[in-house]
Design a protein around this motif. Sequence first.
Motif, short mmCIF file in Angstrom:
data_model
loop_
_atom_site.label_atom_id
_atom_site.label_comp_id
_atom_site.label_asym_id
_atom_site.label_seq_id
_atom_site.Cartn_x
_atom_site.Cartn_y
_atom_site.Cartn_z
N ALA A 15 0.86 -1.19 0.00
CA ALA A 15 0.00 0.00 0.00
C ALA A 15 0.89 1.23 0.00
CB ALA A 15 -0.90 -0.01 1.22
N PHE A 16 0.48 2.25 -0.75
CA PHE A 16 1.24 3.48 -0.87
C PHE A 16 0.37 4.65 -0.47
CE2 PHE A 16 2.89 0.51 -4.00
CZ PHE A 16 4.22 0.48 -3.64
N ARG A 17 0.83 5.40 0.53
CA ARG A 17 0.12 6.61 0.94
C ARG A 17 0.58 7.76 0.06
NH1 ARG A 17 1.46 7.46 6.99
NH2 ARG A 17 2.48 9.01 5.77
N VAL A 18 -0.39 8.55 -0.40
CA VAL A 18 -0.10 9.64 -1.33
C VAL A 18 -0.81 10.90 -0.86
CG1 VAL A 18 -0.41 10.46 -3.70
CG2 VAL A 18 0.17 8.08 -3.29
N ARG A 19 -0.10 12.02 -0.91
CA ARG A 19 -0.69 13.33 -0.68
C ARG A 19 -0.68 14.02 -2.04
NH1 ARG A 19 -2.87 16.33 3.69
NH2 ARG A 19 -3.06 18.43 2.91
N ALA A 20 -1.86 14.23 -2.62
CA ALA A 20 -1.98 14.76 -3.98
C ALA A 20 -2.23 16.26 -3.96
CB ALA A 20 -3.12 14.07 -4.71
N GLN A 26 3.62 23.12 -11.62
CA GLN A 26 4.55 22.16 -12.22
C GLN A 26 4.32 20.79 -11.58
OE1 GLN A 26 8.51 23.52 -11.62
NE2 GLN A 26 8.33 25.22 -13.04
N PRO A 27 4.38 19.74 -12.38
CA PRO A 27 4.24 18.40 -11.79
C PRO A 27 5.51 18.05 -11.01
CG PRO A 27 4.65 18.25 -14.14
CD PRO A 27 4.50 19.70 -13.83
N GLY A 28 5.33 17.25 -9.97
CA GLY A 28 6.47 16.85 -9.18
C GLY A 28 6.12 15.67 -8.29
N LEU A 29 7.16 14.97 -7.81
CA LEU A 29 6.96 13.82 -6.96
C LEU A 29 8.13 13.71 -6.00
CD1 LEU A 29 5.59 10.44 -7.98
CD2 LEU A 29 7.67 10.50 -6.66
N THR A 30 7.80 13.57 -4.71
CA THR A 30 8.81 13.33 -3.70
C THR A 30 8.35 12.19 -2.82
OG1 THR A 30 7.87 14.93 -2.15
CG2 THR A 30 9.57 15.74 -3.64
N PHE A 36 4.26 9.55 -0.35
CA PHE A 36 4.55 10.17 -1.64
C PHE A 36 3.77 11.48 -1.72
CE2 PHE A 36 5.61 5.81 -2.73
CZ PHE A 36 6.70 5.97 -3.56
N ARG A 37 4.44 12.55 -2.10
CA ARG A 37 3.78 13.84 -2.36
C ARG A 37 3.85 14.04 -3.87
NH1 ARG A 37 2.93 16.99 2.14
NH2 ARG A 37 3.91 16.18 4.02
N ILE A 38 2.66 14.04 -4.48
CA ILE A 38 2.59 14.11 -5.94
C ILE A 38 1.80 15.35 -6.34
CG2 ILE A 38 1.84 12.96 -8.04
CD1 ILE A 38 2.13 10.31 -6.56
N SER A 39 2.41 16.19 -7.15
CA SER A 39 1.74 17.37 -7.71
C SER A 39 1.47 17.12 -9.18
CB SER A 39 2.63 18.61 -7.57
OG SER A 39 2.95 18.84 -6.22
N VAL A 40 0.23 17.38 -9.59
CA VAL A 40 -0.15 17.19 -10.99
C VAL A 40 -0.82 18.46 -11.49
CG1 VAL A 40 -0.36 14.69 -10.84
CG2 VAL A 40 -2.34 16.10 -10.35
N ARG A 48 -9.82 13.30 -13.17
CA ARG A 48 -8.62 13.57 -13.97
C ARG A 48 -7.37 13.63 -13.11
NH1 ARG A 48 -10.76 18.51 -17.46
NH2 ARG A 48 -12.83 17.63 -17.75
N ALA A 49 -7.47 14.26 -11.95
CA ALA A 49 -6.30 14.35 -11.07
C ALA A 49 -5.94 12.97 -10.52
CB ALA A 49 -6.56 15.33 -9.93
N ASN A 50 -6.94 12.16 -10.18
CA ASN A 50 -6.66 10.80 -9.68
C ASN A 50 -5.92 9.98 -10.73
OD1 ASN A 50 -7.80 11.22 -7.19
ND2 ASN A 50 -9.78 10.37 -7.75
N ALA A 51 -6.35 10.10 -11.98
CA ALA A 51 -5.69 9.36 -13.06
C ALA A 51 -4.25 9.84 -13.24
CB ALA A 51 -6.47 9.52 -14.36
N ALA A 52 -4.04 11.15 -13.15
CA ALA A 52 -2.69 11.69 -13.30
C ALA A 52 -1.79 11.27 -12.14
CB ALA A 52 -2.75 13.21 -13.41
N VAL A 53 -2.36 11.24 -10.93
CA VAL A 53 -1.58 10.82 -9.75
C VAL A 53 -1.20 9.35 -9.88
CG1 VAL A 53 -1.76 10.37 -7.27
CG2 VAL A 53 -2.48 12.57 -8.19
N ALA A 54 -2.16 8.51 -10.30
CA ALA A 54 -1.87 7.08 -10.48
C ALA A 54 -0.80 6.88 -11.53
CB ALA A 54 -3.15 6.34 -10.86
#
Length: 84
Positions: A15-20, A26-30, A36-40, A48-54
């Motif tokens: 399982a992966f915890r994500v803060r979207a 700008q897109p980014g991932l840390t 995981f902190r994901i910017s889309v 649309r954001a869920n699909a981009a985060v995935a």
Amino acid sequence: MAKGEWEDLAVPGAAFRVRATPRARQPGLTHDAGLFRISVTAPADEGRANAAVAEALARALGVAKTRLTLVRGATSRDKTFRLD
């Protein structure tokens, strides 16, 4: 972010915890302390954001995006994905 940068975390059933953050400039991932902190740039409407985060998470893990399942947080910024 390089493709497969965190492929050592890609264990089936994990399982992966994500803060979207949707609509980011700008897109980014840390990854820090199991989160995981994901910017889309995609907006948070109609999934649309869920699909981009995935897609971003799948790229970071080096797996196909169809192997990720959104378990919790479809309408929240805090999400949990499971790798099948």
